[in-house]
Design a protein around this motif. Structure first.
Motif, PDB file in Angstrom:
ATOM      1  N   HIS A 105       4.815  -3.808  -8.725  1.00  0.00           N
ATOM      2  CA  HIS A 105       5.472  -4.583  -9.767  1.00  0.00           C
ATOM      3  C   HIS A 105       6.010  -5.869  -9.157  1.00  0.00           C
ATOM      4  CE1 HIS A 105       9.288  -3.270  -8.010  1.00  0.00           C
ATOM      5  NE2 HIS A 105       8.724  -2.087  -7.928  1.00  0.00           N
ATOM      6  N   LYS A 106       6.414  -6.773 -10.004  1.00  0.00           N
ATOM      7  CA  LYS A 106       6.945  -8.066  -9.545  1.00  0.00           C
ATOM      8  C   LYS A 106       8.112  -7.832  -8.593  1.00  0.00           C
ATOM      9  CE  LYS A 106       8.509 -12.492 -11.275  1.00  0.00           C
ATOM     10  NZ  LYS A 106       9.850 -12.846 -11.066  1.00  0.00           N
ATOM     11  N   ASP A 107       8.129  -8.564  -7.526  1.00  0.00           N
ATOM     12  CA  ASP A 107       9.191  -8.516  -6.515  1.00  0.00           C
ATOM     13  C   ASP A 107       9.273  -7.182  -5.762  1.00  0.00           C
ATOM     14  OD1 ASP A 107       9.829 -11.132  -7.161  1.00  0.00           O
ATOM     15  OD2 ASP A 107      11.451 -10.571  -8.509  1.00  0.00           O
ATOM     16  N   LYS A 108       8.213  -6.385  -5.794  1.00  0.00           N
ATOM     17  CA  LYS A 108       8.227  -5.100  -5.094  1.00  0.00           C
ATOM     18  C   LYS A 108       8.483  -5.287  -3.600  1.00  0.00           C
ATOM     19  CE  LYS A 108       5.537  -0.917  -4.294  1.00  0.00           C
ATOM     20  NZ  LYS A 108       5.161  -0.828  -2.924  1.00  0.00           N
ATOM     21  N   CYS A 109       7.800  -6.211  -2.998  1.00  0.00           N
ATOM     22  CA  CYS A 109       7.931  -6.456  -1.558  1.00  0.00           C
ATOM     23  C   CYS A 109       8.311  -7.919  -1.330  1.00  0.00           C
ATOM     24  CB  CYS A 109       6.623  -6.118  -0.862  1.00  0.00           C
ATOM     25  SG  CYS A 109       6.129  -4.390  -1.024  1.00  0.00           S
ATOM     26  N   VAL A 110       9.285  -8.379  -2.079  1.00  0.00           N
ATOM     27  CA  VAL A 110       9.637  -9.800  -2.055  1.00  0.00           C
ATOM     28  C   VAL A 110      10.082 -10.265  -0.663  1.00  0.00           C
ATOM     29  CG1 VAL A 110      12.040  -9.571  -2.843  1.00  0.00           C
ATOM     30  CG2 VAL A 110      10.745 -11.648  -3.354  1.00  0.00           C
ATOM     31  N   ASN A 111      10.828  -9.461   0.056  1.00  0.00           N
ATOM     32  CA  ASN A 111      11.295  -9.883   1.389  1.00  0.00           C
ATOM     33  C   ASN A 111      10.130 -10.037   2.349  1.00  0.00           C
ATOM     34  OD1 ASN A 111      13.996  -9.918   0.614  1.00  0.00           O
ATOM     35  ND2 ASN A 111      14.252  -7.751   1.089  1.00  0.00           N
ATOM     36  N   GLU A 112       9.210  -9.085   2.319  1.00  0.00           N
ATOM     37  CA  GLU A 112       8.043  -9.145   3.181  1.00  0.00           C
ATOM     38  C   GLU A 112       7.148 -10.324   2.797  1.00  0.00           C
ATOM     39  OE1 GLU A 112       9.242  -6.500   1.654  1.00  0.00           O
ATOM     40  OE2 GLU A 112       9.515  -4.932   3.161  1.00  0.00           O
ATOM     41  N   PHE A 113       6.997 -10.545   1.488  1.00  0.00           N
ATOM     42  CA  PHE A 113       6.186 -11.665   1.022  1.00  0.00           C
ATOM     43  C   PHE A 113       6.785 -12.997   1.461  1.00  0.00           C
ATOM     44  CE2 PHE A 113       5.292 -15.037  -2.011  1.00  0.00           C
ATOM     45  CZ  PHE A 113       3.917 -15.090  -1.916  1.00  0.00           C
ATOM     46  N   MET A 114       8.086 -13.147   1.359  1.00  0.00           N
ATOM     47  CA  MET A 114       8.727 -14.410   1.736  1.00  0.00           C
ATOM     48  C   MET A 114       8.570 -14.679   3.234  1.00  0.00           C
ATOM     49  SD  MET A 114       9.519 -15.765  -1.046  1.00  0.00           S
ATOM     50  CE  MET A 114      10.342 -17.190  -0.400  1.00  0.00           C
ATOM     51  N   LYS A 115       8.646 -13.646   4.051  1.00  0.00           N
ATOM     52  CA  LYS A 115       8.416 -13.826   5.496  1.00  0.00           C
ATOM     53  C   LYS A 115       6.987 -14.285   5.754  1.00  0.00           C
ATOM     54  CE  LYS A 115      11.911 -10.559   6.971  1.00  0.00           C
ATOM     55  NZ  LYS A 115      12.192  -9.231   7.520  1.00  0.00           N
ATOM     56  N   VAL A 171       0.817  -1.208   0.000  1.00  0.00           N
ATOM     57  CA  VAL A 171       0.000   0.000   0.000  1.00  0.00           C
ATOM     58  C   VAL A 171       0.856   1.266   0.000  1.00  0.00           C
ATOM     59  CG1 VAL A 171      -1.698   1.304   1.353  1.00  0.00           C
ATOM     60  CG2 VAL A 171      -1.975  -1.138   1.030  1.00  0.00           C
ATOM     61  N   ALA A 172       2.084   1.180   0.456  1.00  0.00           N
ATOM     62  CA  ALA A 172       2.943   2.360   0.539  1.00  0.00           C
ATOM     63  C   ALA A 172       3.043   3.079  -0.799  1.00  0.00           C
ATOM     64  CB  ALA A 172       4.332   1.968   1.039  1.00  0.00           C
ATOM     65  N   ASP A 173       3.091   2.338  -1.884  1.00  0.00           N
ATOM     66  CA  ASP A 173       3.124   2.942  -3.220  1.00  0.00           C
ATOM     67  C   ASP A 173       2.353   2.037  -4.167  1.00  0.00           C
ATOM     68  OD1 ASP A 173       3.665   4.590  -5.335  1.00  0.00           O
ATOM     69  OD2 ASP A 173       5.759   3.999  -5.530  1.00  0.00           O
ATOM     70  N   TYR A 174       1.047   1.957  -3.958  1.00  0.00           N
ATOM     71  CA  TYR A 174       0.218   1.014  -4.706  1.00  0.00           C
ATOM     72  C   TYR A 174       0.079   1.360  -6.185  1.00  0.00           C
ATOM     73  CZ  TYR A 174      -3.460   4.470  -3.978  1.00  0.00           C
ATOM     74  OH  TYR A 174      -4.190   5.615  -3.948  1.00  0.00           O
ATOM     75  N   ASN A 175       0.451   2.545  -6.588  1.00  0.00           N
ATOM     76  CA  ASN A 175       0.381   2.907  -8.007  1.00  0.00           C
ATOM     77  C   ASN A 175       1.537   2.329  -8.811  1.00  0.00           C
ATOM     78  OD1 ASN A 175      -2.038   4.420  -8.066  1.00  0.00           O
ATOM     79  ND2 ASN A 175      -0.982   6.118  -7.078  1.00  0.00           N
ATOM     80  N   SER A 176       2.552   1.851  -8.135  1.00  0.00           N
ATOM     81  CA  SER A 176       3.684   1.287  -8.869  1.00  0.00           C
ATOM     82  C   SER A 176       4.007  -0.130  -8.389  1.00  0.00           C
ATOM     83  CB  SER A 176       4.914   2.184  -8.746  1.00  0.00           C
ATOM     84  OG  SER A 176       5.414   2.152  -7.427  1.00  0.00           O
TER      85      SER A 176
END
Length: 60
Positions: free
Chosen positions: A37-47, A30-35
């Motif tokens: 893209h793939k792997d934007k928050c990959v570290n958070e997603f992996m956790k 949500v911090a920058d939902y207009n951009s």
């Protein structure tokens, strides 16, 4: 007679144990939902993913 746990019930139980990780991942997206893209928050997603997997196996 023991009741079987349905897959959706197991998923719901796992999800309920990962609220902190889900919140961090959501805030990242949500911090920058207009951009988004793939792997934007990959570290958070992996956790979050690892938390779900651990909770689903009963390790959390």
């Amino acid at each position: 007679m023991q009741q079987k746990t349905r897959p959706i019930q197991r998923f719901a139980q796992a999800v309920s144990k990962c609220t902190a990780e889900a919140s961090v991942y959501g805030k990242c997206i949500v911090a920058d939902y207009n951009s988004v893209h793939k792997d934007k928050c990959v570290n958070e997603f992996m956790k979050l993913k690892n938390c779900y997997l651990a909770a689903a196996k009963g390790r959390k």
